[in-house]
Scaffold this active site. Structure first.
Site, PDB file in Angstrom:
ATOM      1  N   HIS A  98      53.477  39.177  39.306  1.00  0.00           N
ATOM      2  CA  HIS A  98      52.019  39.247  39.103  1.00  0.00           C
ATOM      3  C   HIS A  98      51.280  39.051  40.418  1.00  0.00           C
ATOM      4  O   HIS A  98      50.333  39.798  40.721  1.00  0.00           O
ATOM      5  CB  HIS A  98      51.584  38.182  38.099  1.00  0.00           C
ATOM      6  CG  HIS A  98      50.101  38.119  37.892  1.00  0.00           C
ATOM      7  ND1 HIS A  98      49.436  38.893  36.958  1.00  0.00           N
ATOM      8  CD2 HIS A  98      49.133  37.382  38.523  1.00  0.00           C
ATOM      9  CE1 HIS A  98      48.143  38.642  37.015  1.00  0.00           C
ATOM     10  NE2 HIS A  98      47.930  37.720  37.958  1.00  0.00           N
ATOM     11  N   GLU A  99      51.708  38.087  41.212  1.00  0.00           N
ATOM     12  CA  GLU A  99      51.044  37.840  42.496  1.00  0.00           C
ATOM     13  C   GLU A  99      51.271  39.006  43.461  1.00  0.00           C
ATOM     14  O   GLU A  99      50.376  39.355  44.233  1.00  0.00           O
ATOM     15  CB  GLU A  99      51.540  36.530  43.110  1.00  0.00           C
ATOM     16  CG  GLU A  99      51.236  35.293  42.272  1.00  0.00           C
ATOM     17  CD  GLU A  99      49.778  35.200  41.856  1.00  0.00           C
ATOM     18  OE1 GLU A  99      48.899  35.639  42.633  1.00  0.00           O
ATOM     19  OE2 GLU A  99      49.503  34.695  40.750  1.00  0.00           O
ATOM     20  N   HIS A 102      48.765  41.668  42.959  1.00  0.00           N
ATOM     21  CA  HIS A 102      47.512  41.506  43.701  1.00  0.00           C
ATOM     22  C   HIS A 102      47.650  42.043  45.130  1.00  0.00           C
ATOM     23  O   HIS A 102      46.706  42.626  45.679  1.00  0.00           O
ATOM     24  CB  HIS A 102      47.101  40.034  43.749  1.00  0.00           C
ATOM     25  CG  HIS A 102      46.598  39.502  42.448  1.00  0.00           C
ATOM     26  ND1 HIS A 102      45.598  40.139  41.727  1.00  0.00           N
ATOM     27  CD2 HIS A 102      46.943  38.406  41.723  1.00  0.00           C
ATOM     28  CE1 HIS A 102      45.353  39.444  40.623  1.00  0.00           C
ATOM     29  NE2 HIS A 102      46.158  38.400  40.601  1.00  0.00           N
TER      30      HIS A 102
END
Length: 226
Positions: A98-99, A102
């Site tokens: 998920h990071e 980004h």
């Protein structure tokens, strides 16, 4: 709004974020005990996905705490909490990916991420000063001051709303990358989605509370103006 209704309203504002946080923690605790078939650590997952997308300049570091993971676009670094960095579980892989999502957004100049970044200073200022202006306006009977408080609060609420597509998009990218990188298999996709969906609840809850508060103050302002 009667006293009973007001108390129910306040209770909901408190319960919704608490429920979302509890859901995240319980889901994280459950899936942090279930290893992925690849047995990669969160740091290894992040590095592989970054390299697969040509993001060799993005570094991976550690940060203290639990679920304090984040991506810093200014320093081009992904900070993973100890449990995620060293963990070999579905939770570790999901959060790490998920990071990285980004970081990929940053690379591709994802419009909502750019918009949210631009809103940061305005939202921080708005969230800090809005309640002071609103309270001062109510105590002094100065509705113009009250209105300025609402305007500043609106900036903070807008930030919360813009955060939603940013986070959901990062989670969608995470799933795609985890599958294409071979980190998870078909039978692991459902559980990985549960981790990502639980994390998204905190942002949805925060946005709901922020919008509810803004609407309440707008209604108060309109009632006093009439």
């Amino acid at each position: 709004m009667g006293l009973g209704s007001y108390l129910i309203y306040i209770a909901l504002l408190l319960i919704i974020p608490m429920w979302a946080q509890a859901k995240v923690k319980s889901t994280y605790t459950k899936f942090s005990k279930i290893p992925t078939s690849s047995s990669m650590t969160g740091a290894e997952v992040a590095r592989k996905i970054l390299d697969d997308n040509g993001l060799y300049d993005v570094q991976i570091g550690q940060t203290k705490g639990t679920l304090t993971d984040h991506y810093d676009p200014r320093k081009k670094v992904i900070k993973l909490s100890d449990g995620i960095y060293h963990g070999r579980s579905m939770a570790s892989s999901a959060v790490a990916a998920h990071e990285v999502g980004h970081a990929i957004q940053d690379q591709q100049e994802y419009v909502f991420l750019k918009f949210r970044s631009a809103l940061v200073p305005i939202a921080n200022f708005g969230s800090n000063i809005s309640f002071f202006l609103i309270i001062a306006g109510m105590l002094m009977g100065a509705m113009n001051l009250f209105l300025f408080g609402i305007i500043f609060m609106s900036a903070a609420v807008l930030f919360q709303l813009v955060t939603l597509p940013v986070e959901f998009d990062a989670s969608n990218r995470a799933m795609t990358q985890l599958i294409s990188a071979g980190v998870i298999r078909n039978n692991e996709e459902r559980d990985t989605k549960k981790v990502l969906n639980a994390a998204a609840l905190t942002y949805v809850a925060a946005a709901l509370v922020a919008v509810a508060e803004l609407v309440r103050f707008i209604l108060i302002y309109l009632a006093h103006r009439d």
